[in-house]
Scaffold this motif. Sequence first.
Motif, PDB file in Angstrom:
ATOM      1  N   ILE A   1      13.784  -9.218 -19.984  1.00 49.44           N
ATOM      2  CA  ILE A   1      14.707  -9.200 -18.844  1.00 49.44           C
ATOM      3  C   ILE A   1      16.016  -8.533 -19.221  1.00 49.44           C
ATOM      4  N   TYR A   2      16.585  -8.924 -20.351  1.00 53.85           N
ATOM      5  CA  TYR A   2      17.873  -8.379 -20.778  1.00 53.85           C
ATOM      6  C   TYR A   2      17.782  -6.863 -20.996  1.00 53.85           C
ATOM      7  N   THR A   3      16.725  -6.433 -21.693  1.00 51.28           N
ATOM      8  CA  THR A   3      16.545  -5.002 -21.959  1.00 51.28           C
ATOM      9  C   THR A   3      16.340  -4.220 -20.661  1.00 51.28           C
ATOM     10  N   THR A   4      15.525  -4.774 -19.764  1.00 47.82           N
ATOM     11  CA  THR A   4      15.247  -4.093 -18.500  1.00 47.82           C
ATOM     12  C   THR A   4      16.509  -3.919 -17.670  1.00 47.82           C
ATOM     13  N   ILE A   5      17.319  -4.948 -17.595  1.00 48.73           N
ATOM     14  CA  ILE A   5      18.555  -4.872 -16.816  1.00 48.73           C
ATOM     15  C   ILE A   5      19.495  -3.820 -17.400  1.00 48.73           C
ATOM     16  N   ARG A   6      19.615  -3.776 -18.709  1.00 50.45           N
ATOM     17  CA  ARG A   6      20.460  -2.756 -19.339  1.00 50.45           C
ATOM     18  C   ARG A   6      19.928  -1.350 -19.041  1.00 50.45           C
ATOM     19  N   GLN A   7      18.618  -1.180 -19.129  1.00 48.58           N
ATOM     20  CA  GLN A   7      18.042   0.142 -18.865  1.00 48.58           C
ATOM     21  C   GLN A   7      18.275   0.574 -17.423  1.00 48.58           C
ATOM     22  N   ILE A   8      18.135  -0.351 -16.484  1.00 49.27           N
ATOM     23  CA  ILE A   8      18.381  -0.026 -15.077  1.00 49.27           C
ATOM     24  C   ILE A   8      19.844   0.350 -14.872  1.00 49.27           C
ATOM     25  N   ALA A   9      20.741  -0.464 -15.423  1.00 49.45           N
ATOM     26  CA  ALA A   9      22.180  -0.238 -15.229  1.00 49.45           C
ATOM     27  C   ALA A   9      22.629   1.090 -15.820  1.00 49.45           C
ATOM     28  N   TYR A  10      22.044   1.466 -16.973  1.00 46.82           N
ATOM     29  CA  TYR A  10      22.464   2.685 -17.659  1.00 46.82           C
ATOM     30  C   TYR A  10      21.600   3.892 -17.313  1.00 46.82           C
ATOM     31  N   ARG A  11      20.716   3.724 -16.291  1.00 44.34           N
ATOM     32  CA  ARG A  11      19.873   4.810 -15.814  1.00 44.34           C
ATOM     33  C   ARG A  11      18.985   5.373 -16.932  1.00 44.34           C
ATOM     34  N   GLU A  12      18.491   4.465 -17.770  1.00 47.70           N
ATOM     35  CA  GLU A  12      17.558   4.842 -18.822  1.00 47.70           C
ATOM     36  C   GLU A  12      16.124   4.591 -18.348  1.00 47.70           C
ATOM     37  N   GLU A  13      15.166   5.107 -19.097  1.00 45.51           N
ATOM     38  CA  GLU A  13      13.764   4.850 -18.769  1.00 45.51           C
ATOM     39  C   GLU A  13      13.461   3.362 -18.948  1.00 45.51           C
ATOM     40  N   VAL A  14      12.847   2.756 -17.939  1.00 48.96           N
ATOM     41  CA  VAL A  14      12.499   1.337 -18.007  1.00 48.96           C
ATOM     42  C   VAL A  14      11.167   1.203 -18.725  1.00 48.96           C
ATOM     43  N   THR A  15      11.166   0.512 -19.853  1.00 46.68           N
ATOM     44  CA  THR A  15       9.974   0.427 -20.701  1.00 46.68           C
ATOM     45  C   THR A  15       9.064  -0.736 -20.324  1.00 46.68           C
ATOM     46  N   ALA A  16       9.595  -1.754 -19.650  1.00 44.68           N
ATOM     47  CA  ALA A  16       8.772  -2.891 -19.258  1.00 44.68           C
ATOM     48  C   ALA A  16       7.951  -2.552 -18.017  1.00 44.68           C
ATOM     49  N   ASP A  17       6.850  -3.241 -17.857  1.00 43.62           N
ATOM     50  CA  ASP A  17       5.992  -3.039 -16.690  1.00 43.62           C
ATOM     51  C   ASP A  17       6.504  -3.920 -15.555  1.00 43.62           C
ATOM     52  N   VAL A  18       7.493  -3.399 -14.826  1.00 44.23           N
ATOM     53  CA  VAL A  18       8.091  -4.155 -13.732  1.00 44.23           C
ATOM     54  C   VAL A  18       7.902  -3.386 -12.435  1.00 44.23           C
ATOM     55  N   ASP A  19       7.812  -4.108 -11.342  1.00 47.31           N
ATOM     56  CA  ASP A  19       7.637  -3.502 -10.027  1.00 47.31           C
ATOM     57  C   ASP A  19       8.962  -3.530  -9.270  1.00 47.31           C
ATOM     58  N   PHE A  20       9.478  -2.349  -8.952  1.00 41.23           N
ATOM     59  CA  PHE A  20      10.662  -2.284  -8.105  1.00 41.23           C
ATOM     60  C   PHE A  20      10.233  -2.459  -6.650  1.00 41.23           C
ATOM     61  N   MET A  21      11.128  -2.924  -5.850  1.00 39.74           N
ATOM     62  CA  MET A  21      10.824  -3.176  -4.443  1.00 39.74           C
ATOM     63  C   MET A  21      11.822  -2.415  -3.584  1.00 39.74           C
ATOM     64  N   SER A  22      11.317  -1.689  -2.594  1.00 39.64           N
ATOM     65  CA  SER A  22      12.231  -1.025  -1.666  1.00 39.64           C
ATOM     66  C   SER A  22      12.897  -2.079  -0.802  1.00 39.64           C
ATOM     67  N   ILE A  23      14.066  -1.758  -0.308  1.00 37.09           N
ATOM     68  CA  ILE A  23      14.757  -2.722   0.529  1.00 37.09           C
ATOM     69  C   ILE A  23      14.011  -2.954   1.837  1.00 37.09           C
ATOM     70  N   GLY A  24      13.235  -1.965   2.285  1.00 37.79           N
ATOM     71  CA  GLY A  24      12.413  -2.169   3.470  1.00 37.79           C
ATOM     72  C   GLY A  24      11.363  -3.235   3.250  1.00 37.79           C
ATOM     73  N   ASP A  25      10.723  -3.218   2.070  1.00 36.11           N
ATOM     74  CA  ASP A  25       9.722  -4.236   1.742  1.00 36.11           C
ATOM     75  C   ASP A  25      10.363  -5.614   1.547  1.00 36.11           C
ATOM     76  N   TYR A  26      11.583  -5.604   1.052  1.00 42.98           N
ATOM     77  CA  TYR A  26      12.266  -6.876   0.763  1.00 42.98           C
ATOM     78  C   TYR A  26      12.898  -7.500   2.008  1.00 42.98           C
ATOM     79  N   ALA A  27      12.986  -6.740   3.089  1.00 40.90           N
ATOM     80  CA  ALA A  27      13.698  -7.182   4.297  1.00 40.90           C
ATOM     81  C   ALA A  27      13.300  -8.585   4.783  1.00 40.90           C
ATOM     82  N   PRO A  28      12.005  -8.952   4.822  1.00 39.04           N
ATOM     83  CA  PRO A  28      11.648 -10.280   5.341  1.00 39.04           C
ATOM     84  C   PRO A  28      12.211 -11.435   4.527  1.00 39.04           C
ATOM     85  N   PHE A  29      12.569 -11.186   3.273  1.00 41.43           N
ATOM     86  CA  PHE A  29      13.063 -12.246   2.409  1.00 41.43           C
ATOM     87  C   PHE A  29      14.591 -12.336   2.394  1.00 41.43           C
ATOM     88  N   MET A  30      15.257 -11.391   3.046  1.00 40.95           N
ATOM     89  CA  MET A  30      16.710 -11.310   2.953  1.00 40.95           C
ATOM     90  C   MET A  30      17.403 -12.309   3.866  1.00 40.95           C
TER      91      MET A  30
END
Length: 465
Positions: A128-157
């Motif tokens: 989690i810590y490494t992934t967050i740093r990679q996202i924040a610094y616009r680096e390649e994300v090495t973990a197998d994580v699924d990003f979600m578009s805000i359109g897909d996330y809308a029902p949960f907001m």
Amino acid sequence: MAKIPLLFRNTKTVRNLKAYMDSVFSEVLHTTLNPDGPGAIRIHLIPPKTEENEFGPSAAIINGTDILPVNFAWAVILAEMIRETNRYDGRQISDADIQEILSRTADSVRGIIPVFSRKRIEADIRTIYTTIRQIAYREEVTADVDFMSIGDYAPFMRSPHRMDLMVSAMTKDGSWHCNQKCVHCYAAGQTLSDEAELSTQDWKKILDNCRSAGIPQVTFTGGEPTLREDLFELIRYARWFISRLNTNGIRLTKEYCRRLREAELDSVQITFYSADPQIHNRLVGADRHADTLSGIKNALSEGLSVSINTPLCTLNRDYEKTLELLHSLGVIYVTCSGLITTGSAAQAESEALQLKSDELEEILRRAVSYCHQNGMEIAFTSPGWLDDQVFEELNIPSPSCGACLSNMAVTPGGNVVPCQSWLSGKPLGNMLSDDWKDIWESAPCAERRAFSARMTGECPLRRYC
């Protein structure tokens, strides 16, 4: 929404987890790593709508932009990491502190989810810590994580991810209240932009209500927000949020920029039309090119995070020249757009200057090429102007309408509208007098959100010429 996994169906475990979720996830959790920068990482953990014995997905919002959906186990880990990090509020965190934070987080999570081994918990924490740093610094994300578009996330907001606060009105005491009179101003001439300005205490109450609603980011805008003498106080009060200032830059002296930094403003966006003084001054309706240019230089020299926005039209189609000037000053982040045809921008003078889609595409292609060659980052912010294929070819995000989804706005009088350009018609409610849930779940807001969630790239406010 996922139910509690079978692994946690033990009655006591379920009861303990539900009690934990109810207490810890009663509001958005927030922390900042390396707040003095460069490279600050701001994390907001957004709790989901919940039902009996159901957890997730929660969402980690990284630096106000990237959405990382997290299951309930990762949400627990991230919540404890945030709580441990916040013990260091007000001081710089060293590498040794980070290791202590992660170790204490593992201890806490082991007590909350005893069925997980410490080895597994430590591995998840590191991921989690490494992934967050990679996202924040616009680096390649090495973990197998699924990003979600805000359109897909809308029902949960439960709220948008950004609220634009129009703290300054376009008119005041019956007179024009801006130090420019821009040809393409979307707010000018719209009733809701001319409301009487709220007091400092009212805006602080609105900020409190935004936090209670779970909104992680606010933008101070207007009108021209720097005309308010209490702006530093309001920005300081908003330190829990990711905070941004939209301004024409005229009042950004070195002293003013220093005070913005001391108030913990996260970023400033300055509107700059052209490297050519005559073109810029014509489009802003005042002799202000030198003032705005000086404001950009001062903001950069005082260490503020600066982005420059340029609404494009037929007069400033030589955008590459403007980029060359900005690059020479040290600007890295730029945005450009077509025209939102509301307010003054819906008048004949503005519409006559509107670019056609093929013209805009040509300008954008040259601009993206220049930015990529010179280490600058560029975004195009107007939905509906160009085909998605163009953005795919240019490898930049395709814009879409975020009204009542990613963003909403509060007018100078406290009324809530779908976005800061949507200043005609009936408001969705009032941020001072109405319950947020009633605003968010109202039929007009839900209808607008459903439109935005389709991610079609259309702008409902655009008039085609």
